[in-house]
Design a protein around this motif. Structure first.
Motif, PDB file in Angstrom:
ATOM      1  N   VAL A  72     -18.001  35.648  -7.449  1.00 44.97           N
ATOM      2  CA  VAL A  72     -18.244  35.614  -8.890  1.00 44.97           C
ATOM      3  C   VAL A  72     -17.098  34.843  -9.537  1.00 44.97           C
ATOM      4  CG1 VAL A  72     -18.601  36.998 -10.964  1.00 44.97           C
ATOM      5  CG2 VAL A  72     -19.395  37.865  -8.756  1.00 44.97           C
ATOM      6  N   LYS A  73     -17.443  33.789 -10.287  1.00 48.21           N
ATOM      7  CA  LYS A  73     -16.420  32.967 -10.924  1.00 48.21           C
ATOM      8  C   LYS A  73     -16.810  32.686 -12.365  1.00 48.21           C
ATOM      9  CE  LYS A  73     -18.135  28.340  -9.860  1.00 48.21           C
ATOM     10  NZ  LYS A  73     -17.928  27.688 -11.127  1.00 48.21           N
ATOM     11  N   TYR A  74     -15.800  32.331 -13.185  1.00 42.41           N
ATOM     12  CA  TYR A  74     -16.084  31.888 -14.543  1.00 42.41           C
ATOM     13  C   TYR A  74     -16.770  30.533 -14.459  1.00 42.41           C
ATOM     14  CZ  TYR A  74     -12.668  35.454 -15.856  1.00 42.41           C
ATOM     15  OH  TYR A  74     -11.994  36.632 -16.012  1.00 42.41           O
ATOM     16  N   THR A  75     -17.641  30.210 -15.411  1.00 43.94           N
ATOM     17  CA  THR A  75     -18.358  28.931 -15.389  1.00 43.94           C
ATOM     18  C   THR A  75     -17.406  27.747 -15.433  1.00 43.94           C
ATOM     19  OG1 THR A  75     -20.281  29.926 -16.419  1.00 43.94           O
ATOM     20  CG2 THR A  75     -20.104  27.557 -16.583  1.00 43.94           C
ATOM     21  N   ASP A  76     -16.333  27.854 -16.231  1.00 47.95           N
ATOM     22  CA  ASP A  76     -15.403  26.737 -16.358  1.00 47.95           C
ATOM     23  C   ASP A  76     -14.259  26.790 -15.345  1.00 47.95           C
ATOM     24  OD1 ASP A  76     -14.258  28.966 -17.439  1.00 47.95           O
ATOM     25  OD2 ASP A  76     -13.588  28.012 -19.293  1.00 47.95           O
ATOM     26  N   GLU A  77     -14.314  27.732 -14.403  1.00 44.93           N
ATOM     27  CA  GLU A  77     -13.246  27.881 -13.405  1.00 44.93           C
ATOM     28  C   GLU A  77     -13.463  26.896 -12.251  1.00 44.93           C
ATOM     29  OE1 GLU A  77     -11.297  31.483 -10.710  1.00 44.93           O
ATOM     30  OE2 GLU A  77     -13.236  31.770 -11.651  1.00 44.93           O
ATOM     31  N   ARG A  78     -12.374  26.290 -11.795  1.00 40.81           N
ATOM     32  CA  ARG A  78     -12.440  25.385 -10.658  1.00 40.81           C
ATOM     33  C   ARG A  78     -11.802  26.074  -9.464  1.00 40.81           C
ATOM     34  NH1 ARG A  78      -8.723  21.241 -10.156  1.00 40.81           N
ATOM     35  NH2 ARG A  78      -9.052  20.420  -8.090  1.00 40.81           N
ATOM     36  N   ILE A  79     -12.530  26.226  -8.383  1.00 41.65           N
ATOM     37  CA  ILE A  79     -12.047  26.892  -7.183  1.00 41.65           C
ATOM     38  C   ILE A  79     -11.387  25.843  -6.284  1.00 41.65           C
ATOM     39  CG2 ILE A  79     -12.671  28.354  -5.216  1.00 41.65           C
ATOM     40  CD1 ILE A  79     -13.247  29.603  -7.975  1.00 41.65           C
ATOM     41  N   LEU A  80     -10.122  26.066  -5.950  1.00 42.76           N
ATOM     42  CA  LEU A  80      -9.436  25.164  -5.032  1.00 42.76           C
ATOM     43  C   LEU A  80      -9.938  25.467  -3.614  1.00 42.76           C
ATOM     44  CD1 LEU A  80      -5.813  25.315  -6.446  1.00 42.76           C
ATOM     45  CD2 LEU A  80      -7.467  23.473  -6.681  1.00 42.76           C
ATOM     46  N   ARG A  81     -10.510  24.463  -2.983  1.00 38.00           N
ATOM     47  CA  ARG A  81     -11.118  24.641  -1.667  1.00 38.00           C
ATOM     48  C   ARG A  81     -10.137  24.302  -0.564  1.00 38.00           C
ATOM     49  NH1 ARG A  81     -16.791  24.703  -2.842  1.00 38.00           N
ATOM     50  NH2 ARG A  81     -17.156  25.185  -0.673  1.00 38.00           N
ATOM     51  N   LYS A  82     -10.219  25.070   0.519  1.00 38.54           N
ATOM     52  CA  LYS A  82      -9.386  24.820   1.697  1.00 38.54           C
ATOM     53  C   LYS A  82     -10.246  24.189   2.780  1.00 38.54           C
ATOM     54  CE  LYS A  82      -6.170  28.705   1.277  1.00 38.54           C
ATOM     55  NZ  LYS A  82      -5.702  29.912   1.956  1.00 38.54           N
ATOM     56  N   ALA A  83      -9.618  23.432   3.652  1.00 36.90           N
ATOM     57  CA  ALA A  83     -10.331  22.876   4.795  1.00 36.90           C
ATOM     58  C   ALA A  83     -10.588  23.993   5.805  1.00 36.90           C
ATOM     59  CB  ALA A  83      -9.503  21.770   5.439  1.00 36.90           C
TER      60      ALA A  83
END
Length: 179
Positions: free
Chosen positions: A163-174
Motif C-alpha cells: 500500500v503506497k501513497y499515489t504520489d509516492e515513488r518507491i525506490l526499487r532494488k535490483a
C-alpha cells in the motif's frame, strides 16, 4: 525577531464562520466545524476577512508557538472549507480493498483479512478495488489514518507490492544477479 509564518494573516473564505473567545478559537464551514485553544502569549484578532495572530513577547517558545498556532488555524480554516484528502494505491496480485459498512476490508496477502473502521470525522471512498481515498476536515487525522493504512503492508523495494501513497515513488532494488 518574530516568526515568519506567524506574521502572515489567515484569509477567511466566504461561508466560513470564525469565533474567538479569549484563547478559544472555533471555526465552522460547509464541511464541518473545529476548535482549538490558542497557547498563552498569543492573541488572535479577526480583522475584516483575515485572522491576525500577535505574540505577547519575543521569547523563543512564544515565537515557536506563534508560527505553530498560525499554521494550525490556517489548516482548520482550509479543512472546514475544502477538506483534506489522501489517496492510497494498493499494488500487488490479489491485493485489494472492499467496502464493509463504513469501514474497509483489506486483502493484502496475509492469511486473514484486515478491517479498518474510520474514526469520527473521517470518510473512506473506494473508486476501484486498488485505490482508497481518505477524506476529512482535520489534516492531522487524515494523514494519520492514511499512514496507519499504509503501515498494514508497506511497499517493498523489489516488486513495489504493498500500500503506497499515489504520489509516492518507491525506490526499487535490483534482484538477484544471474550468471
Amino acid at each position: 525577531m518574530a516568526s515568519h509564518i506567524g506574521k502572515l494573516p489567515v484569509t477567511v473564505p466566504a461561508g466560513v464562520e470564525v469565533k474567538i473567545e479569549g484563547q478559544n478559537f472555533s471555526v465552522k464551514g460547509a464541511k464541518g466545524s473545529d476548535s482549538y485553544v490558542i497557547p498563552e502569549g498569543i492573541t488572535a484578532v479577526v480583522e475584516g476577512n483575515e485572522i491576525v495572530l500577535t505574540p505577547a513577547d519575543d521569547q523563543r517558545t512564544t515565537r515557536a508557538m506563534h508560527g505553530l498556532s498560525r499554521s494550525i488555524i490556517a489548516g482548520m480554516v482550509k479543512g472546514v472549507h475544502e477538506g483534506y484528502t489522501k489517496t492510497l494505491d494498493i499494488v500487488g496480485t490479489g491485493y485489494r480493498a472492499v467496502a464493509k459498512g463504513k469501514g474497509i476490508e483489506f486483502f493484502l496477502g496475509y492469511s486473514h483479512t484486515i478491517t479498518v473502521n474510520p474514526p469520527e470525522g473521517i470518510e473512506f471512498e473506494l473508486p476501484n478495488p486498488n485505490q482508497v481515498i481518505v477524506k476529512g476536515t482535520d489534516k492531522q487525522v487524515v494523514g494519520q489514518v492514511a499512514a496507519n493504512i499504509r503501515k498494514l503492508r508497506a511497499p517493498e523495494p523489489y516488486k513495489g507490492k504493498g500500500v503506497k501513497y499515489t504520489d509516492e515513488r518507491i525506490l526499487r532494488k535490483a534482484g538477484k544477479a544471474g550468471k
